[in-house]
Structure formats: C-alpha cells, structure tokens
Design a protein around this motif. Structure first.
Motif, short mmCIF file in Angstrom:
data_model
loop_
_atom_site.label_atom_id
_atom_site.label_comp_id
_atom_site.label_asym_id
_atom_site.label_seq_id
_atom_site.Cartn_x
_atom_site.Cartn_y
_atom_site.Cartn_z
N GLU A 1 0.75 -0.97 0.20
CA GLU A 1 -0.14 -0.03 0.04
C GLU A 1 1.04 1.12 -0.38
O GLU A 1 2.55 0.97 0.07
N MET B 1 -9.86 -4.16 -18.26
CA MET B 1 -9.47 -5.31 -18.83
C MET B 1 -10.54 -6.16 -18.84
O MET B 1 -10.48 -7.68 -18.83
N THR C 1 -5.80 4.04 -15.08
CA THR C 1 -5.88 4.68 -15.83
C THR C 1 -5.63 5.88 -15.70
O THR C 1 -5.38 6.17 -13.82
P1 NAD Z 1 -8.92 3.00 -5.47
O1 NAD Z 1 -8.51 4.31 -4.87
O2 NAD Z 1 -10.08 2.73 -4.74
O3 NAD Z 1 -7.60 2.17 -4.69
C1 NAD Z 1 -5.99 2.44 -5.17
C2 NAD Z 1 -5.63 1.89 -4.35
O4 NAD Z 1 -3.69 2.65 -4.59
C3 NAD Z 1 -5.37 3.01 -3.07
O5 NAD Z 1 -5.64 1.94 -1.91
C4 NAD Z 1 -4.46 3.51 -3.01
O6 NAD Z 1 -3.55 4.06 -1.48
C5 NAD Z 1 -2.87 2.87 -3.64
N1 NAD Z 1 -2.03 3.88 -3.70
C6 NAD Z 1 -1.61 4.79 -4.05
N2 NAD Z 1 0.05 4.69 -3.71
C7 NAD Z 1 0.61 2.99 -3.82
C8 NAD Z 1 1.65 2.99 -4.27
N3 NAD Z 1 2.85 4.22 -4.32
N4 NAD Z 1 1.93 1.72 -3.62
C9 NAD Z 1 0.97 1.31 -3.25
N5 NAD Z 1 -0.24 1.59 -3.43
C10 NAD Z 1 -0.40 2.94 -3.41
O7 NAD Z 1 -8.89 2.91 -6.49
P2 NAD Z 1 -9.68 1.62 -7.18
O8 NAD Z 1 -11.32 2.19 -7.34
O9 NAD Z 1 -9.19 0.68 -7.24
O10 NAD Z 1 -9.17 2.22 -8.84
C11 NAD Z 1 -7.71 2.09 -9.07
C12 NAD Z 1 -7.24 2.44 -10.18
O11 NAD Z 1 -7.37 1.03 -11.50
C13 NAD Z 1 -7.85 3.40 -10.93
O12 NAD Z 1 -7.55 4.45 -11.53
C14 NAD Z 1 -9.17 3.08 -11.97
O13 NAD Z 1 -9.59 3.93 -12.86
C15 NAD Z 1 -8.56 1.86 -12.57
N6 NAD Z 1 -9.88 1.08 -12.04
C16 NAD Z 1 -9.33 -0.19 -13.86
C17 NAD Z 1 -9.74 -0.64 -14.20
C18 NAD Z 1 -9.41 -1.56 -15.82
O14 NAD Z 1 -10.40 -3.04 -16.03
N7 NAD Z 1 -8.37 -1.58 -16.29
C19 NAD Z 1 -11.05 -1.43 -13.67
C20 NAD Z 1 -11.15 -0.70 -12.85
C21 NAD Z 1 -10.39 0.38 -11.92
#
Ligand code: NAD
Length: 266
Positions: A33, A124, A99
């Motif tokens: 995290e 994905m 993203t």
């Molecule tokens: P979220 O905010 O719930 O989760 C992101 C997590 O990353 C948080 O817990 C944050 O503390 C952590 N984080 C930040 N910096 C970090 C670091 N340096 N090291 C480790 N952890 C770190 O967000 P989410 O809804 O889970 O979405 C995350 C990303 O995934 C967004 O960019 C979202 O748009 C993308 N997303 C992509 C898809 C896909 O299919 N490609 C689907 C859903 C979400």
C-alpha cells in the motif's frame, strides 16, 4: 504463478486478492500500500474479506516484486510509473490497470517493456475489448457524416475523466477512421460552443452512485443512429481479466501488450 498486488487495499486491490485466492494455478505473493497507509501490517487477504493468508500489507514495492512472478497494479499513475521501472530492473511481468496515465507515464511503461512483459489496458473486461474491436470496425465502415459520441458513467469515487475506457473507445474509433484522436477529440462542451465540427469525436462524462462502468458509443447519422453499449455489472470482471492477463504472461517475450493480445483479438 506467484502474483503480488500493489495497492492491495484499494477497491480493485480487494477484488484482485479474492480473485487470485479463487483461481487455480495462482498463489498470492503479497501486497503493498502507499507509504503511511493505515493498512500497512494488516493481513492482505483478511482486509479483502477472505480468510487470513499470513501475509502482511507492506510498503516496500521492491520486496514484493522480489517474491512475485507477476505484479498487478491498479493504483495511481505516478506509482505505476515507478512500478514499471521495478518490473524492468527485476525482470518481472507487470499488469497495469491504472487509468489516467499521461504521456510521461506511458513512456515509462514503453521503456520498461524493453526488459519486462507489460500488459496495459484501460479496461480488462472481455466484453469491453470486444466493444473496442466493434467500434473500430463500425467507424471504418461509416463515414464522418455519422457523428461519433462516447458517453460513460461511473461511480462517484472515480477521479479521472473521461474514463480510460472511453478514451480507448475514442482511439479505436479514430483508428477505424484513420485519424489521430488528439486532433479530433472534443472532451468537454460548455457554454456557446457553436455547431458540432464534422469529424470530431465527442465525449460526455457522468458520475454517480456505485456504477462499475457503463460505456456507449453512438454513431449518429441523418435519420438513423447506431449505439453500441457495454455495462459492467460489478468490478469482478476487471479482476478476472487482470488475473487472466497475469497467467498469459508466462513464457512471453518482453514487450508492451494489450488486453486484445491476451484475448487473441488482435
Ligand atoms: P482505489 O483508490 O480504491 O485504490 C487505489 C489504491 O492504490 C489505494 O488503496 C491507494 O492507497 C493505493 N496506492 C496509491 N499509491 C500507491 C503506491 N505507491 N503503492 C501501493 N499502493 C498505492 O481505486 P480503484 O477504484 O481500485 O482504482 C484504481 C485504478 O484502477 C484507477 O486508476 C481506476 O480507474 C483503475 N481501474 C481500471 C480498471 C481496468 O479494467 N483497467 C477497472 C477498474 C479500475
């Protein structure tokens, strides 16, 4: 395959942990995290709603890459760019779902892919990747007397707009028409905009509730309209796709791949 999850306490992080625990051929290597997160030290599986796995959430990404074959990253762009460097230095594959990546972040992925297998996709899910193919195909058949508009709606917590998937759909439409999306994208409209510019690809962004992700590509002509829609029922479709991508990386040569490569749609 030992799979590590960076950002394991995020909304997607939790989904990914549960998906790995439920998938044959996968083992959870651990999770990290952001520095200072109050999740550090908690059990990676337990915070995801599963039975404790005896793996504490860490803050040292290099240590996680060390014990993983593949790392899955759904975090924030600046962290993703750093994780790409680690993947290249340590020869591990990396699945990127984050993203909102700008040109610098994408450059970081491209240079890391000289040494590491990197799969990056703004969405994905299998269905959306089929939609990308259809969008490119339809845009190629219809001329620019059919106006292309892309409408997306996501949950109230989403921080980037338009969604990475909407932009990917725009890029697919532009590819089908043989134009550069950056030159034709109309990402916002407000006030006295004047009439629509022929050939532009428009975007509209809606936010609210707990919607996992709705996307519609509209081809609006005179007297008729085609609408292609995908709706994600819940976020498990993204986690399933990411784990499928992780398993697919086995034995692949370094390079930057898309979900369409993983699904054999290219
Ligand atoms: P979220 O905010 O719930 O989760 C992101 C997590 O990353 C948080 O817990 C944050 O503390 C952590 N984080 C930040 N910096 C970090 C670091 N340096 N090291 C480790 N952890 C770190 O967000 P989410 O809804 O889970 O979405 C995350 C990303 O995934 C967004 O960019 C979202 O748009 C993308 N997303 C992509 C898809 C896909 O299919 N490609 C689907 C859903 C979400």
């Amino acid at each position: 395959m030992k799979i590590g999850i960076v950002g394991c306490a995020g909304r997607m992080g939790h989904m990914l942990v549960r998906e790995i625990l439920a998938t044959d051929g996968c083992a959870l290597a651990g999770g990290t995290e952001a520095l200072g997160s109050d999740m550090i030290g908690r059990d990676v599986a337990e915070i995801a709603g599963a039975e404790a796995a005896g793996l504490a959430v860490g803050e040292d990404a290099a240590a996680l890459f060390q014990v993983s074959d593949t790392v899955i990253d759904f975090t924030i762009p600046v962290a993703t760019a750093r994780h790409a460097v680690l993947a290249a230095d340590m020869g591990r594959s990396l699945i990127v779902g984050t993203t909102g990546l700008d040109a610098d972040h994408l450059d970081a992925l491209a240079s890391a892919s000289d040494k590491a297998v990197i799969v990056q996709a703004a969405n994905m899910s299998v269905g959306v990747n089929v939609l990308l193919g259809l969008t490119e195909q339809v845009a190629g058949v219809l001329g620019d007397d059919y106006d292309i508009e892309i409408v997306e709606m996501h949950h109230r917590h989403k921080v980037d707009a338009p969604s990475g998937t909407a932009l990917a759909l725009g890029a697919a439409a532009a590819e089908g028409r043989g134009v550069d999306l950056d030159k034709v994208a109309q990402r916002v409209r407000d006030g006295h905009t004047g009439p629509r510019t022929t050939g532009n690809i428009g975007f509209a962004t809606l936010r609210g509730g707990d919607i996992a992700g709705d996307h519609t590509v509209i081809f609006a002509g005179d007297g008729e309209r085609i609408e292609l829609t995908h709706k994600a029922g819940d976020r498990s479709v993204f986690a399933r796709g990411a784990v499928r991508a992780a398993l697919w990386t086995q034995g692949k040569a370094p390079g930057l791949y898309s979900m369409r490569d993983v699904l054999g749609l290219n």
